[in-house]
Each structure stands twice: as structure tokens, then as C-alpha cells.
Scaffold this motif. Structure first.
Motif, mmCIF file in Angstrom:
data_model
loop_
_atom_site.group_PDB
_atom_site.id
_atom_site.type_symbol
_atom_site.label_atom_id
_atom_site.label_comp_id
_atom_site.label_asym_id
_atom_site.label_seq_id
_atom_site.Cartn_x
_atom_site.Cartn_y
_atom_site.Cartn_z
ATOM 1 N N ASN A 221 -0.702 -59.338 37.972
ATOM 2 C CA ASN A 221 -0.059 -60.627 37.712
ATOM 3 C C ASN A 221 -0.968 -61.815 38.025
ATOM 4 N N GLY A 222 -2.252 -61.531 38.307
ATOM 5 C CA GLY A 222 -3.182 -62.597 38.641
ATOM 6 C C GLY A 222 -3.516 -63.486 37.449
ATOM 7 N N LYS A 223 -4.105 -64.624 37.743
ATOM 8 C CA LYS A 223 -4.492 -65.594 36.701
ATOM 9 C C LYS A 223 -5.834 -65.196 36.101
ATOM 10 N N ILE A 224 -5.873 -65.060 34.787
ATOM 11 C CA ILE A 224 -7.117 -64.698 34.095
ATOM 12 C C ILE A 224 -7.907 -65.975 33.799
ATOM 13 N N GLU A 225 -9.107 -66.065 34.371
ATOM 14 C CA GLU A 225 -9.944 -67.251 34.204
ATOM 15 C C GLU A 225 -10.710 -67.184 32.877
ATOM 16 N N THR A 231 -7.941 -64.093 39.261
ATOM 17 C CA THR A 231 -7.766 -64.761 40.546
ATOM 18 C C THR A 231 -6.368 -64.479 41.075
ATOM 19 N N VAL A 232 -6.324 -63.979 42.313
ATOM 20 C CA VAL A 232 -5.045 -63.729 42.976
ATOM 21 C C VAL A 232 -4.815 -64.842 43.984
ATOM 22 N N SER A 233 -3.772 -65.621 43.778
ATOM 23 C CA SER A 233 -3.472 -66.745 44.665
ATOM 24 C C SER A 233 -2.398 -66.351 45.673
ATOM 25 N N GLU A 234 -2.214 -67.206 46.657
ATOM 26 C CA GLU A 234 -1.193 -66.954 47.675
ATOM 27 C C GLU A 234 0.199 -66.934 47.051
#
Length: 330
Positions: A221-225, A231-234
Motif C-alpha cells: 500500500n506504499g506510495k509509488i514514486e 515509500t512507506v510513510s507513518e
């Protein structure tokens, strides 16, 4: 029932992360140094190739099944994986017959039974003659106290090893390996802060499988740059963890461990610890009337005349729980 080859199959990336990263040697195995460290009893048994029937007792996700598979590979034995839920006496006898034939040919058979406490008395008794004469080496895994759940005749023929929850530092190392290992998530470029890995290690409460599942879901579910990295955010990690699942069973070993911890905290005059254990039981789904009854007993027997109002307060709390129930009575 599943019989496995000693030869590893090609890793399927659709498999759960914990399965893909399952260690195949003692060198890769994480935790349980009180059993597998140099000079420790289980390590000595493995080094001398003198394995006997045994029971692994410990919480989920600490490596009971993995350790059994490693033992089978290290001792070059046939490995038969039993399910205590789906296997009956007929299946047990079929495997025992094959194991007896293999023994005559000089090949040992390790029979692994996960959740062995789910076997009934007749199923457990079916193992007895084969364990006794050495046709098989039985390795059972259980999350419940073997003294309560396993027949005394079978238990007396097995050595019980207690596996402990995995240390946070070990889980942190496991998560870092999962990110870089090609069998894990190493095919992706993942950006995740060390503090978030620490948070996963704390959240998992010593359960390696739970930690890897959380990491897998967070990366999914991380953000694909723009450069293709993830990127895995808090915020994402918080969504993936949700409400913490507390290790608890309302009728088993953990039930008595926690109520004992509550009593000892109150006897030690530690209100913070007492409230923690009480809250943990209620959050995990314990019957509030059970907790309230134990507090009435404590007020009567342990406090007594030291505070004559304690019993009145405890009885009033029990009545309030009885009248309105959860969640208001908490």
C-alpha cells in the motif's frame, strides 16, 4: 497431511512474505539462543545427530514449524507434516506404516504435528507405540501448556522445549533482511525509515510472522514514486496495523498468565501495572464479570480489614458490570 521433499522448490513471489523467507538452516534461524546457542541442549542434540521426540511450546510466530523443518533437513530424515485439524486415526496409521517400512530401510521419519493439542486422546494414543519403538521421531508444536493438553503417556516420551517470543532487535534484523533479500522484497526499491521498522518490531510483540505480514501489507500500500521506488510513510503503517491484536485466549495458558499478572501487580501496590493488565484483558475480549469477580475476591481476601470499603467498591463494580455490560462498564 503433506509429505515434503528435502529439496527446496523455486520461490513463488505470490506466497506470503513469511513463507518465502522461512529459514532453511540453523545459521539463518532467528531467536531461541537459549536452545540453539553454542553448548545448549538442542544444539548439542542436532550436532550429535541424536534427535528424540520432542514438543515445542511457545506463542505464535516464534519459529516452531520452521525449526522442525530445519531439524528434518539437518538430520536427512523424511518429513511428514500433519494437521491436527484435518488428520484422523486412519491417516496416522497409514503414515506410521510407511515410516516403519522406511525404518527397516535405514531411513528415519520425522512426523511434525502443528497444534498438537487439538488432537483428541485417541489420536494422540495412536502415536504411542510408534514413538516408543522408534519408528518415528515425533515433533509437536503447541501454543498451550503441554502438561494440560497432551496425554501424560505421550508427554513422558517427549522432551518439552519452551520457545520464547522473539527479541525486538532480532525482528528488526529480520525486517531489514526482508527488504533486501530477493526472496522477500529485494526486487523493489523500498524507502522506509528505521523508526518505522522499530515500530513494527514493537507492534508485533515477538511474533515474526505478524511483523513480516505488516511489512508486506505496508509495502503493498506504499506510495509509488516517479523513479519507481516505494515509500512507506507513518500514515500508511498506521492504516496497515489498525487496532493491535493482543495475544490472549479466554480458556488457555495466556488467560491464567494475565489474571496472575493482575493479582501480583495489585499485591505489589503498582496501580499502573494493575490497570494495564486489567485493560489488556478487557481489550482482548475477556468477560468483564470474570475480572470483576476476581477483584471482589481480591478485596475480600487480600485487602480485607486494611480497607473495609474496598469490598463495597468491588461489589458495586461487579453489579454495574452485570447491569450494563461492555463497553460502558469498562
Amino acid at each position: 497431511m503433506e509429505q515434503l521433499s528435502l529439496f527446496a522448490e523455486e520461490i513463488n513471489l505470490s506466497m506470503p512474505l513469511a513463507s518465502r523467507l522461512r529459514p532453511e538452516t540453523l545459521e539463518d534461524y532467528i531467536g531461541q539462543q537459549h536452545l540453539l546457542g553454542e553448548g545448549k541442549v538442542l544444539k548439542n542434540m542436532l550436532d550429535k545427530d541424536m534427535i528424540s521426540s520432542m514438543i515445542f511450546w511457545g506463542p505464535p510466530g516464534v519459529g516452531k514449524t520452521t525449526l522442525a523443518r530445519i531439524i528434518a533437513g539437518k538430520t536427512k530424515s523424511s518429513f511428514v507434516d500433519f494437521s491436527a485439524v484435518t488428520s484422523g486415526i486412519k491417516e496416522i496409521k497409514d503414515v506410521m506404516k510407511q515410516a516403519e517400512n522406511d525404518r527397516m530401510m535405514g531411513r528415519r521419519t520425522i512426523v511434525f504435528v502443528d497444534e498438537i493439542h487439538r488432537f483428541n486422546k485417541a489420536q494422540q494414543d495412536a502415536f504411542l507405540p510408534y514413538v516408543e519403538k522408534g519408528s518415528i521421531i515425533l515433533i509437536g508444536a503447541t501454543t498451550e501448556n503441554p502438561s494440560f493438553e497432551i496425554n501424560s503417556a505421550l508427554l513422558s516420551r517427549c522432551k518439552v522445549f519452551v520457545l520464547q517470543a522473539i527479541d525486538r532487535n532480532d525482528i528488526r534484523c529480520l525486517l531489514k533482511r526482508a527488504i533486501t533479500d530477493k526472496k522477500g522484497l529485494g526486487t523493489y526499491q523500498i524507502n522506509i525509515e528505521d523508526r518505522l521498522l522499530d515500530a513494527i518490531a514493537v507492534f508485533s510483540s515477538g511474533d515474526a510472522r505478524a511483523a513480516l505480514n505488516i511489512l508486506d501489507m505496508a509495502v503493498l500500500n506504499g506510495k509509488i514514486e516517479e523513479d519507481g521506488s516505494i515509500t512507506v510513510s507513518e500514515e500508511i503503517l498506521e492504516q496497515c496495523t489498525g487496532k493491535k491484536m493482543l495475544l490472549y485466549d479466554r480458556s488457555g495458558e495466556e488467560h491464567y498468565n494475565l489474571i496472575s499478572a493482575l493479582h501480583k501487580s495489585m499485591r505489589n501496590s503498582d496501580p499502573d501495572a494493575a490497570v494495564y493488565w486489567l485493560s489488556r484483558m478487557l481489550e482482548a475480549g475477556e468477560d468483564p464479570l470474570y475480572v470483576a469477580r476476581r477483584l471482589v475476591r481480591f478485596a475480600s481476601e487480600d485487602i480485607g480489614l486494611a480497607d473495609s470499603r474496598a469490598l463495597q467498591v468491588a461489589v458495586a463494580a461487579y453489579q454495574a458490570c452485570h447491569f450494563i455490560g461492555m463497553p460502558e462498564c469498562s
